[in-house]
Scaffold this motif. Structure first.
Motif, PDB file in Angstrom:
ATOM      1  N   LEU A  28       0.423  -8.051  -3.971  1.00  0.00           N
ATOM      2  CA  LEU A  28       1.560  -7.144  -3.809  1.00  0.00           C
ATOM      3  C   LEU A  28       1.912  -6.971  -2.335  1.00  0.00           C
ATOM      4  O   LEU A  28       3.096  -6.910  -1.976  1.00  0.00           O
ATOM      5  N   LEU A  29       0.915  -6.869  -1.476  1.00  0.00           N
ATOM      6  CA  LEU A  29       1.178  -6.688  -0.046  1.00  0.00           C
ATOM      7  C   LEU A  29       1.966  -7.853   0.539  1.00  0.00           C
ATOM      8  O   LEU A  29       2.639  -7.703   1.562  1.00  0.00           O
ATOM      9  N   LYS A  30       1.914  -9.009  -0.102  1.00  0.00           N
ATOM     10  CA  LYS A  30       2.645 -10.178   0.391  1.00  0.00           C
ATOM     11  C   LYS A  30       4.110 -10.170  -0.029  1.00  0.00           C
ATOM     12  O   LYS A  30       4.962 -10.700   0.695  1.00  0.00           O
ATOM     13  N   VAL A  31       4.399  -9.587  -1.199  1.00  0.00           N
ATOM     14  CA  VAL A  31       5.745  -9.746  -1.760  1.00  0.00           C
ATOM     15  C   VAL A  31       6.434  -8.429  -2.118  1.00  0.00           C
ATOM     16  O   VAL A  31       7.643  -8.413  -2.363  1.00  0.00           O
ATOM     17  N   GLY A  32       5.702  -7.319  -2.187  1.00  0.00           N
ATOM     18  CA  GLY A  32       6.312  -6.048  -2.589  1.00  0.00           C
ATOM     19  C   GLY A  32       7.231  -5.482  -1.519  1.00  0.00           C
ATOM     20  O   GLY A  32       7.106  -5.807  -0.334  1.00  0.00           O
ATOM     21  N   THR A  33       8.157  -4.619  -1.939  1.00  0.00           N
ATOM     22  CA  THR A  33       9.104  -4.002  -0.998  1.00  0.00           C
ATOM     23  C   THR A  33       9.005  -2.484  -0.954  1.00  0.00           C
ATOM     24  O   THR A  33       9.540  -1.872  -0.044  1.00  0.00           O
ATOM     25  N   ASP A  34       8.316  -1.876  -1.922  1.00  0.00           N
ATOM     26  CA  ASP A  34       8.207  -0.421  -1.953  1.00  0.00           C
ATOM     27  C   ASP A  34       7.091   0.026  -1.002  1.00  0.00           C
ATOM     28  O   ASP A  34       5.942  -0.392  -1.133  1.00  0.00           O
ATOM     29  N   LEU A  35       7.441   0.899  -0.048  1.00  0.00           N
ATOM     30  CA  LEU A  35       6.489   1.325   0.970  1.00  0.00           C
ATOM     31  C   LEU A  35       5.323   2.104   0.365  1.00  0.00           C
ATOM     32  O   LEU A  35       4.159   1.893   0.737  1.00  0.00           O
ATOM     33  N   THR A  36       5.610   2.994  -0.585  1.00  0.00           N
ATOM     34  CA  THR A  36       4.550   3.787  -1.204  1.00  0.00           C
ATOM     35  C   THR A  36       3.540   2.899  -1.907  1.00  0.00           C
ATOM     36  O   THR A  36       2.320   3.089  -1.786  1.00  0.00           O
ATOM     37  N   LEU A  37       4.020   1.917  -2.644  1.00  0.00           N
ATOM     38  CA  LEU A  37       3.114   1.009  -3.345  1.00  0.00           C
ATOM     39  C   LEU A  37       2.324   0.138  -2.368  1.00  0.00           C
ATOM     40  O   LEU A  37       1.148  -0.175  -2.617  1.00  0.00           O
ATOM     41  N   SER A  38       2.942  -0.258  -1.279  1.00  0.00           N
ATOM     42  CA  SER A  38       2.228  -1.060  -0.292  1.00  0.00           C
ATOM     43  C   SER A  38       1.074  -0.268   0.312  1.00  0.00           C
ATOM     44  O   SER A  38      -0.034  -0.794   0.491  1.00  0.00           O
ATOM     45  N   GLU A  39       1.333   1.011   0.612  1.00  0.00           N
ATOM     46  CA  GLU A  39       0.266   1.851   1.149  1.00  0.00           C
ATOM     47  C   GLU A  39      -0.843   2.053   0.115  1.00  0.00           C
ATOM     48  O   GLU A  39      -2.035   2.041   0.443  1.00  0.00           O
ATOM     49  N   PHE A  40      -0.443   2.248  -1.138  1.00  0.00           N
ATOM     50  CA  PHE A  40      -1.425   2.422  -2.204  1.00  0.00           C
ATOM     51  C   PHE A  40      -2.258   1.158  -2.395  1.00  0.00           C
ATOM     52  O   PHE A  40      -3.492   1.217  -2.536  1.00  0.00           O
TER      53      PHE A  40
END
Length: 233
Positions: A200-212
């Motif tokens: 997810l950290l490679k392709v996700g765009t939601d900041l909250t999810l990236s931090e999680f």
């Protein structure tokens, strides 16, 4: 002659008094009009003057992982809706919810079966962290009007998910045997979650999810190390 003089004196007196009365009346009318005009044009002293609303307020908007924060006008972010996300963000949340659910199921077996107190403590930690995380993820989907379930998807195929047979075996085991099986199964389970979070950290765009996802990968890596230390493996 006396009557004539009296009439003459009255006429002279009247002639002198009338201009004075006219002047007094005219002056009074002028003062009254000026007072009325002032009362209309002047603001009421009882009405407080509203303080001006500042228009130069700014807020600090955090950047994505690895990016610096930016300063933006407050009115641009005051009414911001949910953060932008993509299909990979949604997939991660939908898959991680059942993944967490199985970790909780394994952790709930430990209090009555584990022999090592450290294993019981780790299981308590997993329950304390992953239960609220499931609530956060469900709320993330609900805020965006997205269903949690994916029709036709086999959650058992996800990396780290344990088979029903393995779960039954764990539930039937006690003591040191439970500790060893728990560490093996939970380590595999954590490794699957770490892989999902890293992707997810490679392709996700939601900041909250990236931090999680970053927090999840870090914490579960630490837990894997602690479980292996307990059994010396």
């Amino acid at each position: 002659m006396t009557s004539r003089r009296a009439r003459t004196l009255a006429i002279v007196t009247l002639a002198l008094v009338l201009p004075l009365v006219a002047f007094v009346v005219a002056r009074a009318g002028s003062d009254s009009a000026r007072g009325t005009a002032q009362s209309v044009s002047a603001p009421a002293s009882a009405s407080p003057t509203a303080s001006p609303v500042p228009t130069d307020l700014t807020v600090i908007a955090p950047g994505r992982p690895g990016e610096s924060a930016a300063t933006r006008p407050a009115h641009e972010v005051r009414d911001a809706g949910p953060a932008p996300h993509n299909a990979l963000d949604v997939w991660f949340v939908r898959m991680m919810i059942p993944h967490h659910a199985q970790a909780l199921e394994m952790a709930e077996l430990a209090p009555d079966r584990a022999a090592n107190p450290t294993i019981r403590a780790l299981a308590d930690r997993i329950r304390a962290s992953q239960g609220p995380e499931m609530g956060m993820m469900r709320g993330w989907l609900q805020t965006r009007g997205l269903p949690a379930e994916v029709q036709g998807h086999d959650h058992g195929s996800m990396r780290g998910m344990q088979s029903p047979e393995a779960m039954r075996q764990l539930a039937a085991t006690r003591g040191a045997d439970f500790d060893r099986l728990f560490v093996r199964m939970m380590t595999e389970h954590h490794e699957g979650a770490i892989e999902m979070a890293t992707n997810l950290l490679k392709v996700g765009t939601d900041l909250t999810l990236s931090e999680f996802a970053n927090s999840l990968a870090t914490e579960q890596t630490v837990e894997i190390g602690r479980m292996r230390e307990v059994l010396g493996s």
